[in-house]
Each structure stands twice: as structure tokens, then as C-alpha cells.
Write a protein that holds these residues in place. Structure first.
Motif, PDB file in Angstrom:
ATOM      1  N   UNK A   1      37.556 -16.978 108.961  1.00 59.31           N
ATOM      2  CA  UNK A   1      36.373 -16.594 109.750  1.00 59.31           C
ATOM      3  C   UNK A   1      35.200 -16.157 108.866  1.00 59.31           C
ATOM      4  N   UNK A   2      35.483 -15.487 107.756  1.00 60.68           N
ATOM      5  CA  UNK A   2      34.389 -15.089 106.852  1.00 60.68           C
ATOM      6  C   UNK A   2      33.741 -16.322 106.209  1.00 60.68           C
ATOM      7  N   UNK A   3      34.560 -17.306 105.859  1.00 57.37           N
ATOM      8  CA  UNK A   3      34.012 -18.522 105.225  1.00 57.37           C
ATOM      9  C   UNK A   3      33.126 -19.278 106.214  1.00 57.37           C
ATOM     10  N   UNK A   4      33.564 -19.337 107.463  1.00 58.68           N
ATOM     11  CA  UNK A   4      32.758 -20.043 108.478  1.00 58.68           C
ATOM     12  C   UNK A   4      31.461 -19.288 108.724  1.00 58.68           C
ATOM     13  N   UNK A   5      31.560 -17.972 108.768  1.00 61.41           N
ATOM     14  CA  UNK A   5      30.353 -17.167 108.982  1.00 61.41           C
ATOM     15  C   UNK A   5      29.382 -17.361 107.816  1.00 61.41           C
ATOM     16  N   UNK A   6      29.923 -17.430 106.610  1.00 62.03           N
ATOM     17  CA  UNK A   6      29.062 -17.614 105.431  1.00 62.03           C
ATOM     18  C   UNK A   6      28.332 -18.957 105.513  1.00 62.03           C
ATOM     19  N   UNK A   7      29.042 -19.990 105.947  1.00 63.07           N
ATOM     20  CA  UNK A   7      28.390 -21.302 106.091  1.00 63.07           C
ATOM     21  C   UNK A   7      27.193 -21.209 107.021  1.00 63.07           C
ATOM     22  N   UNK A   8      27.331 -20.444 108.083  1.00 64.23           N
ATOM     23  CA  UNK A   8      26.225 -20.291 109.041  1.00 64.23           C
ATOM     24  C   UNK A   8      25.096 -19.461 108.439  1.00 64.23           C
ATOM     25  N   UNK A   9      25.497 -18.398 107.741  1.00 65.05           N
ATOM     26  CA  UNK A   9      24.495 -17.473 107.196  1.00 65.05           C
ATOM     27  C   UNK A   9      23.623 -18.121 106.138  1.00 65.05           C
ATOM     28  N   UNK A  10      24.235 -19.007 105.336  1.00 70.69           N
ATOM     29  CA  UNK A  10      23.455 -19.586 104.241  1.00 70.69           C
ATOM     30  C   UNK A  10      23.276 -21.080 104.445  1.00 70.69           C
ATOM     31  N   UNK A  11      22.977 -21.462 105.692  1.00 71.38           N
ATOM     32  CA  UNK A  11      22.795 -22.880 106.014  1.00 71.38           C
ATOM     33  C   UNK A  11      21.684 -23.504 105.163  1.00 71.38           C
ATOM     34  N   UNK A  12      20.651 -22.721 104.844  1.00 69.99           N
ATOM     35  CA  UNK A  12      19.518 -23.244 104.069  1.00 69.99           C
ATOM     36  C   UNK A  12      19.827 -23.440 102.595  1.00 69.99           C
ATOM     37  N   UNK A  13      20.762 -22.655 102.059  1.00 67.36           N
ATOM     38  CA  UNK A  13      21.164 -22.779 100.647  1.00 67.36           C
ATOM     39  C   UNK A  13      22.668 -22.545 100.571  1.00 67.36           C
TER      40      UNK A  13
ATOM     41  N   UNK B   1      27.682  -6.783 106.703  1.00 68.50           N
ATOM     42  CA  UNK B   1      27.242  -6.236 105.404  1.00 68.50           C
ATOM     43  C   UNK B   1      26.667  -7.349 104.522  1.00 68.50           C
ATOM     44  N   UNK B   2      27.388  -8.466 104.459  1.00 65.67           N
ATOM     45  CA  UNK B   2      26.949  -9.559 103.572  1.00 65.67           C
ATOM     46  C   UNK B   2      25.679 -10.204 104.114  1.00 65.67           C
ATOM     47  N   UNK B   3      25.577 -10.326 105.435  1.00 68.13           N
ATOM     48  CA  UNK B   3      24.389 -10.952 106.034  1.00 68.13           C
ATOM     49  C   UNK B   3      23.128 -10.205 105.617  1.00 68.13           C
ATOM     50  N   UNK B   4      23.197  -8.883 105.635  1.00 67.14           N
ATOM     51  CA  UNK B   4      22.016  -8.077 105.284  1.00 67.14           C
ATOM     52  C   UNK B   4      21.612  -8.356 103.836  1.00 67.14           C
ATOM     53  N   UNK B   5      22.594  -8.470 102.945  1.00 60.97           N
ATOM     54  CA  UNK B   5      22.285  -8.715 101.524  1.00 60.97           C
ATOM     55  C   UNK B   5      21.740 -10.132 101.314  1.00 60.97           C
ATOM     56  N   UNK B   6      22.317 -11.094 102.025  1.00 56.91           N
ATOM     57  CA  UNK B   6      21.857 -12.477 101.854  1.00 56.91           C
ATOM     58  C   UNK B   6      20.413 -12.614 102.324  1.00 56.91           C
TER      59      UNK B   6
END
Ligand code: B4P
Length: 190
Positions: free
Chosen positions: A91-103, A67-72
Motif C-alpha cells: 500500500x505504501x508503494x502504491x501511494x508513493x506512485x500516486x504521490x510522485x506521478x509527476x516525477x 508524513x512522506x506526502x508532506x515532505x514530497x
């Protein structure tokens, strides 16, 4: 900049994020609100999430990350994002780091208040998941699963504490001052 709002249920993350986003034309992404919208729509996800939320447990990480990936992905360049209620587990924090690697996450605002205050606020709010029994479970889940994120972000030098047992406007001032400081000097987070 992405600011992640951390803290126990009822600490006022949603209240503060909504106010700051409205007044500054920032984006407020609340995973709790997104889930409640799905529940109201009666979608498959909503049906699953409803039972989980009413029990005080967390919705599975994979669902939340999707859900968050789509919004990001849809977030405009340079936008200020107040991420409210996500991440809620390592696991959500690690996933977030990957999802927003650019910012990457620029600051983790850690809201704190005594548990007795949280319980009273949630009982007064009176949402479907705000019964005394479910509140106790949510606070336990918070301690077990979400609180370790404070250490995770502290190790990365990103934690700023916000004392949340105060008047709403006082907390709001503190939040805005903190974001201004972080923008001006990203190394000021500890
Ligand atoms: P959320 O919707 O995120 O709700 P919350 O943590 O309970 O509330 P918040 O801290 O935002 O407090 P609020 O401003 O409302 O989560 C609900 C459920 O969704 C979770 O239990 C979980 O099941 C699921 N979920 C969401 N995200 C997930 C994720 N990432 N992974 C897995 N599951 C997820 O304030 C509370 C009350 O206090 C309000 O009535 C407010 O008016 C009052 N208040 C606020 N500030 C105050 C102040 N300074 N003084 C006095 N009262 C105040």
C-alpha cells in the motif's frame, strides 16, 4: 530523481543514504529518523510510534503516507531524493506512485546481506528496538510485508541490487555508480 532504498533492517540503507546525501548535497529522507524525531519530541505521533517500533511492527500505512506526502510536496524541482525506509509495504508503494506521478521513482536500490550479518549489526548498533527478540520480529515483518516490494519494482523494471555485506566505502561506490548509470540511461534498470 527519486531513488527508493529497499532492504532488510540493518542492511545499511541509512548508513549509505546519509553518506551519499552529505557528499553530494542530495536530500535524504529516512522515515525511521522522522519517527525517532517525533519520539524525542514527545508528540502524540511519537508516543504511538515508539511502542510500535519497540515491538518490531510497522507504523500504520496511512500515517507514514501522510508524513512522506508532506515532505514530497516540499521537495524542490529537480532534486535528487534518497528515500530510505519508505515504501515498506505494497500500500505504501502504491501511494508513493500516486504521490510522485509527476516525477516517478527512477530506481529501487535493493540492498542485500545474509540475515546472520543483519542480526549481528543490529545487536552491535544497540538502539531501543535492537534487542534479539525484536530483531527477529522485524526480520519476519520484513519478509512478510516489505520483501514483496522487490517483485513490485522488478515488474516495473526498476530494481538494481546492491551487495551490502561489504565495506561501507565499497558499497557507497557501487551506489553512486548505479545512480550515475541510471541517470545516463534510465532503461538500464532491470
Ligand atoms: P529504520 O530506521 O528505517 O531502520 P533499519 O531498517 O533498522 O536500518 P538500516 O537498514 O537503515 O540500517 P543502518 O544503516 O542503521 O526503521 C526503524 C523502525 O521504524 C521500523 O522497524 C518501523 O517500526 C519504523 N518505520 C520506519 N519506516 C517505516 C515505514 N515506511 N512504514 C512503517 N514503519 C516504518 O545500519 C545498521 C547497523 O549496521 C549500523 O550500526 C551501521 O553502522 C552498521 N553498518 C551499516 N553498514 C555496514 C557495513 N557495510 N559493514 C558493517 N556495518 C555496517
Amino acid at each position: 530523481m527519486i531513488a527508493a532504498l529497499l532492504g532488510a533492517p540493518g542492511v545499511g540503507k541509512g548508513t549509505q543514504a546519509q553518506l551519499a546525501a552529505e557528499r553530494n548535497a542530495w536530500t535524504h529522507l529516512s522515515t525511521g529518523d522522522l519517527l525517532r524525531e517525533e519520539v524525542a519530541r514527545g508528540s502524540e505521533l511519537g508516543k504511538r510510534a515508539d511502542a510500535i517500533m519497540r515491538s518490531g511492527e510497522l507504523v500504520p500505512d496511512a500515517v507514514m503516507v501522510e508524513i512522506v506526502a508532506a515532505r514530497l510536496n516540499a521537495l524542490p524541482e529537480g532534486e535528487t531524493l534518497l528515500l530510505d525506509g519508505f515504501p515498506r509495504s505494497l500500500p505504501q508503494a502504491r501511494a508513493l506512485d500516486q504521490l510522485c506521478a509527476g516525477r516517478p521513482v527512477g530506481v529501487a536500490l535493493y540492498f542485500t546481506a545474509p540475515e546472520a550479518v543483519l542480526t549481528e549489526r543490529l545487536l552491535a548498533r544497540g538502539r531501543a528496538d535492537d534487542s534479539r527478540e525484536v530483531i527477529a520480529r522485524r526480520l519476519a515483518v520484513y519478509r512478510e510485508t516489505t520483501e514483496p516490494l522487490v517483485a513490485y519494482y522488478r515488474e516495473r523494471g526498476l530494481i538494481r541490487e546492491i551487495l551490502a555485506d561489504r565495506a561501507i566505502e565499497e558499497i557507497q561506490k557501487d551506489l553512486l555508480r548505479t545512480l550515475r548509470e541510471v541517470r545516463a540511461d534510465p532503461s538500464s534498470v532491470s
